[in-house]
Design a protein around this motif. Sequence first.
Motif, short mmCIF file in Angstrom:
data_model
loop_
_atom_site.label_atom_id
_atom_site.label_comp_id
_atom_site.label_asym_id
_atom_site.label_seq_id
_atom_site.Cartn_x
_atom_site.Cartn_y
_atom_site.Cartn_z
N GLY A 1 0.85 -1.18 0.00
CA GLY A 1 0.00 0.00 0.00
C GLY A 1 0.88 1.23 0.00
N PRO A 2 0.29 2.42 0.12
CA PRO A 2 1.09 3.65 0.18
C PRO A 2 2.08 3.60 1.35
CG PRO A 2 -1.23 4.16 -0.15
CD PRO A 2 -1.15 2.70 0.16
N GLU A 3 3.35 3.73 1.03
CA GLU A 3 4.41 3.70 2.02
C GLU A 3 4.42 2.40 2.82
OE1 GLU A 3 4.31 7.17 4.46
OE2 GLU A 3 4.49 8.55 2.76
N GLN A 4 3.92 1.34 2.23
CA GLN A 4 3.94 0.01 2.86
C GLN A 4 4.57 -0.97 1.89
OE1 GLN A 4 -0.16 -0.84 3.82
NE2 GLN A 4 -0.08 0.31 5.73
N SER A 5 5.74 -1.46 2.23
CA SER A 5 6.44 -2.38 1.34
C SER A 5 7.43 -3.20 2.13
CB SER A 5 7.18 -1.60 0.24
OG SER A 5 8.18 -0.78 0.79
N PHE A 6 7.92 -4.26 1.52
CA PHE A 6 9.00 -5.06 2.08
C PHE A 6 9.80 -5.65 0.92
CE2 PHE A 6 5.29 -7.85 1.83
CZ PHE A 6 5.79 -8.99 1.20
N VAL A 7 10.99 -6.13 1.25
CA VAL A 7 11.90 -6.66 0.23
C VAL A 7 11.93 -8.18 0.34
CG1 VAL A 7 14.26 -6.67 -0.66
CG2 VAL A 7 13.30 -4.58 0.32
N ILE A 8 11.83 -8.84 -0.81
CA ILE A 8 11.81 -10.30 -0.86
C ILE A 8 12.97 -10.78 -1.72
CG2 ILE A 8 10.25 -10.40 -2.85
CD1 ILE A 8 8.89 -12.80 -1.48
N ALA A 9 13.60 -11.89 -1.33
CA ALA A 9 14.77 -12.42 -2.03
C ALA A 9 14.50 -13.86 -2.46
CB ALA A 9 16.01 -12.38 -1.13
N ASP A 10 14.88 -14.14 -3.69
CA ASP A 10 14.76 -15.49 -4.26
C ASP A 10 16.16 -16.00 -4.57
OD1 ASP A 10 14.11 -17.79 -5.68
OD2 ASP A 10 13.80 -16.68 -7.55
N ILE A 11 16.51 -17.18 -4.05
CA ILE A 11 17.82 -17.75 -4.33
C ILE A 11 17.65 -19.00 -5.18
CG2 ILE A 11 18.70 -16.88 -2.13
CD1 ILE A 11 18.75 -19.84 -1.19
N PRO A 12 18.72 -19.47 -5.84
CA PRO A 12 18.60 -20.72 -6.62
C PRO A 12 18.09 -21.86 -5.76
CG PRO A 12 20.65 -19.61 -7.15
CD PRO A 12 20.04 -18.83 -6.02
N GLY A 13 17.33 -22.74 -6.38
CA GLY A 13 16.70 -23.84 -5.66
C GLY A 13 17.70 -24.77 -5.00
N LEU A 14 17.28 -25.31 -3.86
CA LEU A 14 18.11 -26.27 -3.13
C LEU A 14 17.74 -27.69 -3.54
CD1 LEU A 14 17.90 -24.77 0.47
CD2 LEU A 14 19.73 -24.47 -1.18
N ILE A 15 18.71 -28.57 -3.46
CA ILE A 15 18.46 -29.98 -3.66
C ILE A 15 19.08 -30.74 -2.50
CG2 ILE A 15 18.39 -29.79 -6.18
CD1 ILE A 15 21.21 -30.92 -6.26
N GLU A 16 18.75 -32.00 -2.39
CA GLU A 16 19.31 -32.81 -1.31
C GLU A 16 20.83 -32.89 -1.45
OE1 GLU A 16 18.40 -37.05 0.96
OE2 GLU A 16 17.41 -36.56 -0.94
N GLY A 17 21.53 -32.65 -0.36
CA GLY A 17 22.99 -32.62 -0.39
C GLY A 17 23.56 -31.23 -0.63
N ALA A 18 22.70 -30.21 -0.61
CA ALA A 18 23.16 -28.84 -0.89
C ALA A 18 24.19 -28.37 0.13
CB ALA A 18 21.97 -27.89 -0.92
N SER A 19 24.02 -28.76 1.40
CA SER A 19 24.96 -28.31 2.43
C SER A 19 26.36 -28.86 2.21
CB SER A 19 24.46 -28.72 3.82
OG SER A 19 24.29 -30.13 3.89
N GLU A 20 26.46 -29.96 1.43
CA GLU A 20 27.78 -30.51 1.09
C GLU A 20 28.28 -30.01 -0.26
OE1 GLU A 20 25.39 -32.70 2.43
OE2 GLU A 20 26.37 -32.50 4.38
N GLY A 21 27.49 -29.17 -0.93
CA GLY A 21 27.96 -28.57 -2.18
C GLY A 21 27.20 -28.99 -3.41
N ALA A 22 26.17 -29.81 -3.28
CA ALA A 22 25.41 -30.23 -4.45
C ALA A 22 24.52 -29.10 -4.94
CB ALA A 22 24.55 -31.46 -4.11
N GLY A 23 24.42 -28.98 -6.25
CA GLY A 23 23.58 -27.95 -6.84
C GLY A 23 24.19 -26.57 -6.73
N LEU A 24 23.32 -25.55 -6.78
CA LEU A 24 23.77 -24.16 -6.75
C LEU A 24 23.34 -23.42 -5.48
CD1 LEU A 24 22.84 -23.11 -10.39
CD2 LEU A 24 25.12 -23.65 -9.55
N GLY A 25 22.27 -23.86 -4.86
CA GLY A 25 21.68 -23.10 -3.77
C GLY A 25 22.59 -22.87 -2.59
N HIS A 26 23.48 -23.82 -2.29
CA HIS A 26 24.34 -23.67 -1.11
C HIS A 26 25.25 -22.46 -1.22
CE1 HIS A 26 27.17 -25.49 -3.90
NE2 HIS A 26 28.16 -25.16 -3.09
N LEU A 27 25.55 -22.03 -2.46
CA LEU A 27 26.42 -20.88 -2.65
C LEU A 27 25.75 -19.58 -2.20
CD1 LEU A 27 27.76 -21.72 -6.22
CD2 LEU A 27 28.97 -22.03 -4.05
N PHE A 28 24.42 -19.61 -2.09
CA PHE A 28 23.69 -18.37 -1.82
C PHE A 28 22.85 -18.43 -0.55
CE2 PHE A 28 24.15 -18.94 -6.44
CZ PHE A 28 24.92 -17.82 -6.72
#
Length: 374
Positions: free
Chosen positions: A204-231
């Motif tokens: 609305g007027p003077e009512q807003s927020f910021v939203i962020a979208d990162i690359p999708g995560l896949i299983e094993g992302a915390s160990e480096g699989a896919g792209l999402g862990h980088l972001f």
Amino acid sequence: MKFVDEAFIDIAAGDGGNGCVSFRHEKYKEFGGPDGGDGGRGGHVFAVADPALNTLVDYRYSRRHEAKRGQHGMGSDMFGAAGDDITLNMPVGTIITDAETGEVLFELLEAGQKITIAKGGDGGFGNLRFKSAINRAPRQKTPGWPGERRNLKLELKVLADVGLLGMPNAGKSTFIAAVSNARPKIADYPFTTLHPNLGVVRVGPEQSFVIADIPGLIEGASEGAGLGHLFLRHLQRTRLLLHVVDMAPFDEGVDPVAQAKAIVEELRKYDEGLHSKPRWLVLNKLDMVPVEERAALVKDFVKRFKWKGPVFEISALTREGCEPLIKTIYQHVRAQQLAELAPDPKDIDPRFADADDSGLDLSNDPRFAPRDAD
């Protein structure tokens, strides 16, 4: 422009100029005395948060940044000029750490914020400084001090109120495009999002927020699989996470519950703080499910996922359910913002706990007694 959220740079502030040994030589003044001036200070290195930048790509290919040294002192009481400062423009949200020790030195959190990341060396003293009653012809001087030199690591964490989580092709990019001014790439194959996208959602007027979208995560992302862990680091500053789930996957053998559990587990492995952030469940692509089957499908998902938090049913493509969701998000974000601005009760003097803003207790003053309605 290529998105870069990590870079290493070497910076060097300018050295101070050397002091000068000189004596005054003027006609009819046989003993004019010392007149050697001080050297000028070296140039500083500043960093400024520039809201027009959203990537560190400029520092990927330009690593060395060096300020000018100060000018040497001269005779006739002339001091050296200070070296020219240099200013490095960086995106808002940049964290500056010592590359050798890993210590966090500075954070650029507000647009226009300016910090000194390397101080120039002070100029040396000329012999004019050493003049005294017993040392009328000093020949001492000092060299300029060296400027600070540092090896720095720059890391960008985007500043957003809300972050989107989900598997590739869960519809996160479609959602952020539907509710904000962001225009990410959208296609019918996974990993279309290759770098974070930021969007401003206008409620609305003077009512807003910021939203962020990162690359999708896949299983094993915390160990480096896919792209999402980088972001994933870009979600650490958010106030709320939206877990977007594809309720109508193309492959019949894919279980949305198993995918959702895998995302939660990757969050936990990556960072417990990120895992414990407020998280809402957003069930997407329900426009692809027959109307008479939606309620049973959602109920079965929530039961098997063992979810007890907020659940929102939407279709990012048709924007069904998006309007109530963003209004609820804004209320949540606004409440957190107000809570952060509220004073800590520990900092309030108990003598004025029940007083008004002026610090005076007016509760018993008849002039401020409540009036009856007419």
